[in-house]
Scaffold this motif. Structure first.
Motif, PDB file in Angstrom:
ATOM      1  N   LEU A 175       0.858  -1.214   0.199  1.00 32.55           N
ATOM      2  CA  LEU A 175       0.097   0.087  -0.153  1.00 32.55           C
ATOM      3  C   LEU A 175       0.748   1.354   0.131  1.00 32.55           C
ATOM      4  N   HIS A 177       3.688   1.270  -1.514  1.00 34.52           N
ATOM      5  CA  HIS A 177       4.222   1.622  -2.868  1.00 34.52           C
ATOM      6  C   HIS A 177       3.205   1.950  -3.857  1.00 34.52           C
ATOM      7  N   PHE A 178       1.833   1.778  -3.726  1.00 35.38           N
ATOM      8  CA  PHE A 178       0.920   2.258  -4.372  1.00 35.38           C
ATOM      9  C   PHE A 178       0.707   3.836  -4.145  1.00 35.38           C
ATOM     10  N   HIS A 183      -1.552   6.326  -6.441  1.00 40.06           N
ATOM     11  CA  HIS A 183      -2.795   5.734  -6.666  1.00 40.06           C
ATOM     12  C   HIS A 183      -3.779   5.850  -5.579  1.00 40.06           C
ATOM     13  N   VAL A 186      -7.642   1.503  -4.910  1.00 37.15           N
ATOM     14  CA  VAL A 186      -7.010   0.448  -4.741  1.00 37.15           C
ATOM     15  C   VAL A 186      -7.940  -1.087  -4.452  1.00 37.15           C
ATOM     16  N   ARG A 188      -8.171  -4.957  -3.620  1.00 38.20           N
ATOM     17  CA  ARG A 188      -7.588  -6.326  -3.480  1.00 38.20           C
ATOM     18  C   ARG A 188      -8.485  -7.377  -3.720  1.00 38.20           C
ATOM     19  N   THR A 243      -7.314   1.988 -10.099  1.00 33.08           N
ATOM     20  CA  THR A 243      -6.141   2.271 -10.839  1.00 33.08           C
ATOM     21  C   THR A 243      -5.193   1.146 -10.362  1.00 33.08           C
ATOM     22  N   ALA A 244      -5.152   0.504  -9.197  1.00 35.78           N
ATOM     23  CA  ALA A 244      -4.265  -0.399  -8.687  1.00 35.78           C
ATOM     24  C   ALA A 244      -4.997  -1.868  -8.302  1.00 35.78           C
ATOM     25  N   LEU A 246      -4.342  -5.800  -6.176  1.00 37.59           N
ATOM     26  CA  LEU A 246      -3.562  -6.468  -5.151  1.00 37.59           C
ATOM     27  C   LEU A 246      -4.176  -7.862  -5.428  1.00 37.59           C
ATOM     28  N   SER A 272      -2.138  -0.793 -12.252  1.00 38.80           N
ATOM     29  CA  SER A 272      -0.956  -1.234 -11.763  1.00 38.80           C
ATOM     30  C   SER A 272      -1.479  -2.720 -11.093  1.00 38.80           C
ATOM     31  N   THR A 334       4.026  -1.882 -12.251  1.00 36.28           N
ATOM     32  CA  THR A 334       3.337  -0.866 -11.200  1.00 36.28           C
ATOM     33  C   THR A 334       4.116   0.282 -11.824  1.00 36.28           C
TER      34      THR A 334
END
Length: 346
Positions: A175, A177-178, A183, A186, A188, A243-244, A246, A272, A334
């Protein structure tokens, strides 16, 4: 419920240990009357045919059991269990025991498998994976007297020792990193919600997202390629889309790459992607997947080590954490986000 040994049967039948071995293995050397008496005593003590006769000398089967309750499609594609089993086998290779593995897609069948293994003297202990909320398996194993170690935790249950990997730092790293990339939406894609480790990871994910100041959501899938693809396709049709993303395993993450490509969504430009548990799939994907690398082989080896101590009657900590580091491996999937045009997602 202690298994009878050759000495227990010999004492109860009033014969030598050698006579018990001859009688139970159908070998010459004892009279038919003695053979019948030994078999009757063995049955009264709870011994059943099927276990190797050599195990009677010390009550040991020389094996540990592992039942994997996953769909065959998952096991066919996901490297996690193969890496785990490799670690288990490496540790078992340092001693006389072997691994007895069963795949049981229907979890309702697992207790029956444990009862069969116990009755046939097949295993000395159990490696228990994928603990569920309200899981009946620990009670079954306790009833049988089979030592068991859970892969997952920490549980804080002295009667059911666990080994575990601390995921909190890795989730925080994902998180962070995002967030550093910019971002703000997010998603998951987790495993089945009924799994205890999924619930624990979800709680840590929510806390880490709050600390990072990122709006984040968790949805659940089934670890399969189809499940990952379906979930990714649905999420990318949101307005606005994440946008991201996991993913809780590598198979679902790779499937999501294919969906993004089919929908015209650029990875990593517009989306990402990070995979949980780095593998060869992550390295071979295009773009190569940023992934969380955990010590899966060491995890399996540690579980065997703890189970051996438990079988031997030695003291075992309620929870034992792996000492190997968990790390986020940065690759090409990413990057900072750029707007995803609604016309591209259909």
């Amino acid at each position: 419920m202690k298994r009878p040994t050759i000495l227990d049967i010999a004492r109860a039948a009033g014969v030598s240990k050698g006579a018990v071995s001859f009688a139970l293995n159908g070998r010459p050397g004892v009279s038919e009357q003695t053979r019948a008496r030994v078999k009757a005593v063995a049955e009264q003590l709870g011994w059943e045919a099927g276990g190797a006769a050599r195990t009677l000398s010390d009550g040991r089967a020389g094996a540990v059991g592992l039942v994997v309750g996953r769909h065959p499609d998952v096991l066919d594609a996901e490297p996690f269990f193969m890496t785990l089993i490799a670690g288990i086998q490496r540790e078992l290779g340092t001693g006389p025991a072997s691994l007895l593995l069963r795949v049981a897609e229907d979890r309702e069948n697992e207790p029956a498998i444990y009862r069969q293994w116990y009755a046939e003297h097949r295993v000395d202990g159990i490696l228990l994976v994928d603990l569920l909320t309200g899981d009946p398996r620990p009670d079954v194993l306790a009833e049988l007297g089979l030592p068991a170690v859970v892969l997952g935790g920490p549980l804080g249950r002295p009667e059911l020792p666990s080994v575990w990997i601390d995921d909190s730092a890795a989730i925080g790293a994902v998180l962070e990193h995002f967030a550093a990339l910019g971002h703000r939406r997010v998603l998951r894609v987790a495993g089945p919600e009924r799994l205890a480790h999924t619930q624990a990871r979800s709680a840590v994910f929510a806390e880490a997202a709050t600390r990072a100041g990122i709006p984040a959501w968790t949805v659940h899938a089934d670890y399969t390629e189809a499940g990952g693809a379906t979930t990714a396709r649905r999420a990318l049709r949101w307005r606005p889309p994440p946008t991201a993303m996991l993913f809780d395993n590598d198979v679902m993450a790779v499937a999501a790459l294919g969906v993004a490509h089919a929908l015209g969504v650029s990875v990593p430009g517009e989306l990402s992607v990070i995979a949980w548990d780095d593998s060869v799939l992550c390295r071979l994907a295009r773009p190569a997947l940023t992934a969380v690398r955990r010590p899966i082989g060491e995890y399996g080896a540690l579980a065997v080590s703890v189970l051996r101590r438990l079988i031997d009657g030695r003291d075992v900590a309620a929870d034992t954490r792996t000492s190997a580091a968990v790390q986020l491996v940065h690759r090409a999937s990413t990057a900072p986000p750029r707007p995803c045009h609604a016309s591209q997602v259909v």
